[in-house]
Design a protein around this motif. Structure first.
Motif, PDB file in Angstrom:
ATOM      1  N   GLY A 138      12.764  56.777 116.338  1.00 35.45           N
ATOM      2  CA  GLY A 138      14.003  56.890 117.096  1.00 35.45           C
ATOM      3  C   GLY A 138      13.917  56.252 118.463  1.00 35.45           C
ATOM      4  N   GLN A 139      12.756  56.347 119.099  1.00 34.50           N
ATOM      5  CA  GLN A 139      12.584  55.735 120.411  1.00 34.50           C
ATOM      6  C   GLN A 139      12.396  54.221 120.330  1.00 34.50           C
ATOM      7  OE1 GLN A 139       9.371  58.214 122.214  1.00 34.50           O
ATOM      8  NE2 GLN A 139      10.821  58.494 123.891  1.00 34.50           N
ATOM      9  N   ALA A 140      11.766  53.765 119.254  1.00 33.76           N
ATOM     10  CA  ALA A 140      11.435  52.348 119.143  1.00 33.76           C
ATOM     11  C   ALA A 140      12.581  51.492 118.601  1.00 33.76           C
ATOM     12  CB  ALA A 140      10.207  52.173 118.246  1.00 33.76           C
ATOM     13  N   THR A 141      13.535  52.119 117.928  1.00 35.41           N
ATOM     14  CA  THR A 141      14.624  51.362 117.315  1.00 35.41           C
ATOM     15  C   THR A 141      15.590  50.844 118.375  1.00 35.41           C
ATOM     16  OG1 THR A 141      14.497  52.743 115.322  1.00 35.41           O
ATOM     17  CG2 THR A 141      16.503  51.446 115.646  1.00 35.41           C
ATOM     18  N   PRO A 142      15.877  49.545 118.398  1.00 37.21           N
ATOM     19  CA  PRO A 142      16.863  49.006 119.353  1.00 37.21           C
ATOM     20  C   PRO A 142      18.229  49.651 119.131  1.00 37.21           C
ATOM     21  CG  PRO A 142      15.577  47.239 118.349  1.00 37.21           C
ATOM     22  CD  PRO A 142      15.253  48.490 117.592  1.00 37.21           C
ATOM     23  N   MET A 143      18.891  50.006 120.214  1.00 32.48           N
ATOM     24  CA  MET A 143      20.151  50.733 120.117  1.00 32.48           C
ATOM     25  C   MET A 143      21.237  49.906 119.427  1.00 32.48           C
ATOM     26  SD  MET A 143      22.073  52.807 123.175  1.00 32.48           S
ATOM     27  CE  MET A 143      20.475  53.476 123.660  1.00 32.48           C
ATOM     28  N   PHE A 144      21.276  48.602 119.731  1.00 32.82           N
ATOM     29  CA  PHE A 144      22.325  47.782 119.121  1.00 32.82           C
ATOM     30  C   PHE A 144      22.122  47.677 117.614  1.00 32.82           C
ATOM     31  CE2 PHE A 144      18.985  44.653 119.698  1.00 32.82           C
ATOM     32  CZ  PHE A 144      19.107  43.830 118.594  1.00 32.82           C
ATOM     33  N   TRP A 145      20.846  47.606 117.174  1.00 36.39           N
ATOM     34  CA  TRP A 145      20.563  47.512 115.741  1.00 36.39           C
ATOM     35  C   TRP A 145      20.929  48.815 115.038  1.00 36.39           C
ATOM     36  CZ3 TRP A 145      17.369  50.000 112.212  1.00 36.39           C
ATOM     37  CH2 TRP A 145      17.192  49.356 110.986  1.00 36.39           C
ATOM     38  N   LEU A 146      20.598  49.951 115.659  1.00 37.21           N
ATOM     39  CA  LEU A 146      20.939  51.247 115.075  1.00 37.21           C
ATOM     40  C   LEU A 146      22.449  51.399 114.971  1.00 37.21           C
ATOM     41  CD1 LEU A 146      20.068  54.030 114.062  1.00 37.21           C
ATOM     42  CD2 LEU A 146      20.065  54.816 116.446  1.00 37.21           C
ATOM     43  N   GLY A 147      23.176  50.949 116.004  1.00 40.28           N
ATOM     44  CA  GLY A 147      24.633  51.032 115.955  1.00 40.28           C
ATOM     45  C   GLY A 147      25.205  50.204 114.826  1.00 40.28           C
ATOM     46  N   ILE A 148      24.680  48.993 114.646  1.00 36.08           N
ATOM     47  CA  ILE A 148      25.168  48.135 113.560  1.00 36.08           C
ATOM     48  C   ILE A 148      24.869  48.747 112.201  1.00 36.08           C
ATOM     49  CG2 ILE A 148      24.848  45.892 112.447  1.00 36.08           C
ATOM     50  CD1 ILE A 148      24.382  44.707 115.233  1.00 36.08           C
ATOM     51  N   VAL A 149      23.674  49.333 112.049  1.00 35.65           N
ATOM     52  CA  VAL A 149      23.310  49.977 110.781  1.00 35.65           C
ATOM     53  C   VAL A 149      24.255  51.144 110.484  1.00 35.65           C
ATOM     54  CG1 VAL A 149      21.548  51.371 109.628  1.00 35.65           C
ATOM     55  CG2 VAL A 149      20.897  49.274 110.828  1.00 35.65           C
ATOM     56  N   MET A 150      24.553  51.944 111.502  1.00 33.68           N
ATOM     57  CA  MET A 150      25.467  53.074 111.305  1.00 33.68           C
ATOM     58  C   MET A 150      26.866  52.597 110.917  1.00 33.68           C
ATOM     59  SD  MET A 150      24.549  56.017 114.069  1.00 33.68           S
ATOM     60  CE  MET A 150      23.033  56.984 113.909  1.00 33.68           C
ATOM     61  N   ILE A 151      27.303  51.502 111.533  1.00 28.05           N
ATOM     62  CA  ILE A 151      28.608  50.953 111.176  1.00 28.05           C
ATOM     63  C   ILE A 151      28.614  50.492 109.720  1.00 28.05           C
ATOM     64  CG2 ILE A 151      30.174  49.013 111.571  1.00 28.05           C
ATOM     65  CD1 ILE A 151      29.531  49.208 114.526  1.00 28.05           C
ATOM     66  N   MET A 152      27.570  49.781 109.322  1.00 27.43           N
ATOM     67  CA  MET A 152      27.499  49.272 107.954  1.00 27.43           C
ATOM     68  C   MET A 152      27.459  50.397 106.932  1.00 27.43           C
ATOM     69  SD  MET A 152      27.702  46.014 108.100  1.00 27.43           S
ATOM     70  CE  MET A 152      27.249  45.681 106.390  1.00 27.43           C
ATOM     71  N   PHE A 153      26.709  51.460 107.237  1.00 28.61           N
ATOM     72  CA  PHE A 153      26.528  52.537 106.261  1.00 28.61           C
ATOM     73  C   PHE A 153      27.722  53.486 106.232  1.00 28.61           C
ATOM     74  CE2 PHE A 153      24.796  56.677 104.898  1.00 28.61           C
ATOM     75  CZ  PHE A 153      24.309  56.309 103.649  1.00 28.61           C
ATOM     76  N   PHE A 154      28.074  54.045 107.391  1.00 29.43           N
ATOM     77  CA  PHE A 154      29.100  55.093 107.420  1.00 29.43           C
ATOM     78  C   PHE A 154      30.523  54.541 107.443  1.00 29.43           C
ATOM     79  CE2 PHE A 154      25.386  57.288 109.251  1.00 29.43           C
ATOM     80  CZ  PHE A 154      25.341  58.399 108.427  1.00 29.43           C
ATOM     81  N   ALA A 155      30.714  53.355 108.025  1.00 33.00           N
ATOM     82  CA  ALA A 155      32.070  52.818 108.134  1.00 33.00           C
ATOM     83  C   ALA A 155      32.401  51.825 107.029  1.00 33.00           C
ATOM     84  CB  ALA A 155      32.252  52.153 109.506  1.00 33.00           C
ATOM     85  N   VAL A 156      31.488  50.860 106.799  1.00 34.20           N
ATOM     86  CA  VAL A 156      31.782  49.810 105.829  1.00 34.20           C
ATOM     87  C   VAL A 156      31.517  50.273 104.402  1.00 34.20           C
ATOM     88  CG1 VAL A 156      31.226  47.462 105.099  1.00 34.20           C
ATOM     89  CG2 VAL A 156      31.303  48.020 107.537  1.00 34.20           C
ATOM     90  N   ASN A 157      30.315  50.792 104.132  1.00 32.18           N
ATOM     91  CA  ASN A 157      29.955  51.175 102.758  1.00 32.18           C
ATOM     92  C   ASN A 157      30.631  52.468 102.312  1.00 32.18           C
ATOM     93  OD1 ASN A 157      28.323  48.922 102.588  1.00 32.18           O
ATOM     94  ND2 ASN A 157      26.467  50.004 103.208  1.00 32.18           N
ATOM     95  N   LEU A 158      30.537  53.518 103.127  1.00 35.95           N
ATOM     96  CA  LEU A 158      31.099  54.811 102.732  1.00 35.95           C
ATOM     97  C   LEU A 158      32.556  54.977 103.141  1.00 35.95           C
ATOM     98  CD1 LEU A 158      28.083  57.185 103.578  1.00 35.95           C
ATOM     99  CD2 LEU A 158      28.709  56.179 101.372  1.00 35.95           C
ATOM    100  N   GLY A 159      32.961  54.305 104.185  1.00 36.35           N
ATOM    101  CA  GLY A 159      34.345  54.414 104.633  1.00 36.35           C
ATOM    102  C   GLY A 159      34.700  55.758 105.240  1.00 36.35           C
ATOM    103  N   TRP A 160      33.707  56.477 105.729  1.00 35.88           N
ATOM    104  CA  TRP A 160      33.956  57.806 106.292  1.00 35.88           C
ATOM    105  C   TRP A 160      34.499  57.751 107.716  1.00 35.88           C
ATOM    106  CZ3 TRP A 160      28.803  60.706 104.684  1.00 35.88           C
ATOM    107  CH2 TRP A 160      28.807  60.886 103.295  1.00 35.88           C
ATOM    108  N   LEU A 161      34.059  56.755 108.481  1.00 34.82           N
ATOM    109  CA  LEU A 161      34.375  56.708 109.899  1.00 34.82           C
ATOM    110  C   LEU A 161      34.838  55.306 110.288  1.00 34.82           C
ATOM    111  CD1 LEU A 161      31.211  58.645 111.141  1.00 34.82           C
ATOM    112  CD2 LEU A 161      33.552  59.527 111.194  1.00 34.82           C
ATOM    113  N   PRO A 162      35.613  55.186 111.366  1.00 32.64           N
ATOM    114  CA  PRO A 162      36.040  53.852 111.818  1.00 32.64           C
ATOM    115  C   PRO A 162      34.882  53.066 112.428  1.00 32.64           C
ATOM    116  CG  PRO A 162      36.773  55.548 113.359  1.00 32.64           C
ATOM    117  CD  PRO A 162      36.211  56.271 112.172  1.00 32.64           C
ATOM    118  N   THR A 163      35.001  51.773 112.421  1.00 29.03           N
ATOM    119  CA  THR A 163      33.931  50.920 112.948  1.00 29.03           C
ATOM    120  C   THR A 163      33.868  50.951 114.471  1.00 29.03           C
ATOM    121  OG1 THR A 163      35.436  49.027 112.948  1.00 29.03           O
ATOM    122  CG2 THR A 163      34.074  49.362 110.987  1.00 29.03           C
ATOM    123  N   GLY A 164      34.915  51.348 115.102  1.00 29.59           N
ATOM    124  CA  GLY A 164      34.931  51.410 116.565  1.00 29.59           C
ATOM    125  C   GLY A 164      36.274  51.888 117.065  1.00 29.59           C
TER     126      GLY A 164
END
Length: 310
Positions: A138-164
């Motif tokens: 969690g400390q080593a992961t770049p914040m921008f990369w983690l944000g993009i991954v969350m967007i891809m998983f929760f917003a794009v793939n699952l459609g649960w949340l908006p991208t922004g």
């Protein structure tokens, strides 16, 4: 205690003055604001007139004194882009940043506190190894990369949340989780280490020898002392998130102060940059002052010796 507070307040005011001075120097080094305000190719007479209106033809010391006087009042001039007071532009963005930073801190404290306590209790077990490994990731992961991954998983793939975006609770979830993950990782590692350090202290062994209940020992003899460094870290992280969440705000199109600073630097809107930096610095220093007060309440030895964070 009064002497301790007066010393800390004096140091805080000195820190704010230092940052305001640096802001003044940097904006003068970056270039002539009059050149930025006028169209390219404007005659020298128009440039001279505008410089006179802005007070840029005055001696540098006079400009500095005038700048300090305006800064004390929160007046940094008008935004070049929005054509209204720069501080009002920044203050409009502050609620969004406070909401995001506050949500991230709450997530980080809850998850990190539970994980850190679990890792300390389950020391030298598989549970501790897993918790600490996840905290390190969690400390080593770049914040921008983690944000993009969350967007891809929760917003794009699952459609649960908006991208922004901004305006509803669903818009807040992903950026708050992105920032909260880093906070939780930091709290986990520090809280675990702090608990283990306190466990080795003499007063804990004495409490156990007296036959006190484990709950009482963990709450009053371990938890209180272990929280001292955690309080400091959480407060500093909160202050940093107020001005340093530009990456998450940009990735998730969150209209906060961090994103505003980035946009203002790109457009060379220096009054907004000045107002934002000075405001965030003031908040940062004020939070650190509260940390010092909280530190002294948790550990009276600090105020009695007038020391700092050691």
């Amino acid at each position: 205690m009064p002497n301790y507070l007066l010393t800390r307040i004096g140091e805080s005011l000195l820190a704010i003055w230092g940052v305001v001075t640096i802001v003044f120097v940097v904006t003068r080094v970056l270039g002539d604001p009059a050149v930025l305000l006028l169209p390219i190719g404007s005659p020298a007479a128009a440039l001279a007139e505008l410089r006179s209106q802005l007070g840029l033809d005055q001696p540098i010391l006079t400009q500095y004194v005038h700048f300090l006087g305006q800064a004390v009042r929160g007046d940094f001039g008008n935004s070049y882009q929005y054509m209204r007071p720069a501080m009002s532009v920044v203050l409009e963005r502050m609620p969004a940043t406070l909401m995001l930073a506050g949500s991230a801190i709450i997530i980080g404290i809850v998850l990190g506190g539970i994980a850190g306590l679990l890792a300390a209790i389950k020391r030298n077990t598989f549970v501790e190894y897993i918790v600490m490994f996840l905290a390190l990731i969690g400390q080593a992961t770049p914040m921008f990369w983690l944000g993009i991954v969350m967007i891809m998983f929760f917003a794009v793939n699952l459609g649960w949340l908006p991208t922004g975006g901004y305006g509803s609770f669903s818009n807040l979830v992903l950026p708050a989780m992105t920032l909260g993950t880093f906070v939780a990782a930091s709290v986990t590692r520090l809280f675990r280490s702090s608990i283990l350090d306190v466990l080795r202290e003499e007063h804990v062994r004495t409490a156990r020898a007296k036959g006190l209940r484990p709950k009482t020992i963990y709450v009053w003899h371990i938890g209180r002392n272990a929280l001292i460094p955690v309080v400091t870290m959480v407060a500093i992280l909160t202050a940093e998130l107020l001005g340093g969440s530009a990456v998450a705000e940009t990735v998730f199109s969150w209209p906060g102060v961090g994103r505003l600073i980035v946009q203002s630097i790109e457009t060379q809107d220096f009054p907004v940059v000045q107002a934002a930096v000075c405001l965030v610095t003031t908040i940062f220093v004020f939070i650190n002052l509260l940390v010092d007060i909280g530190y002294s309440l948790l550990d009276p030895r600090i105020r009695s010796h007038g020391g700092g964070h050691e």
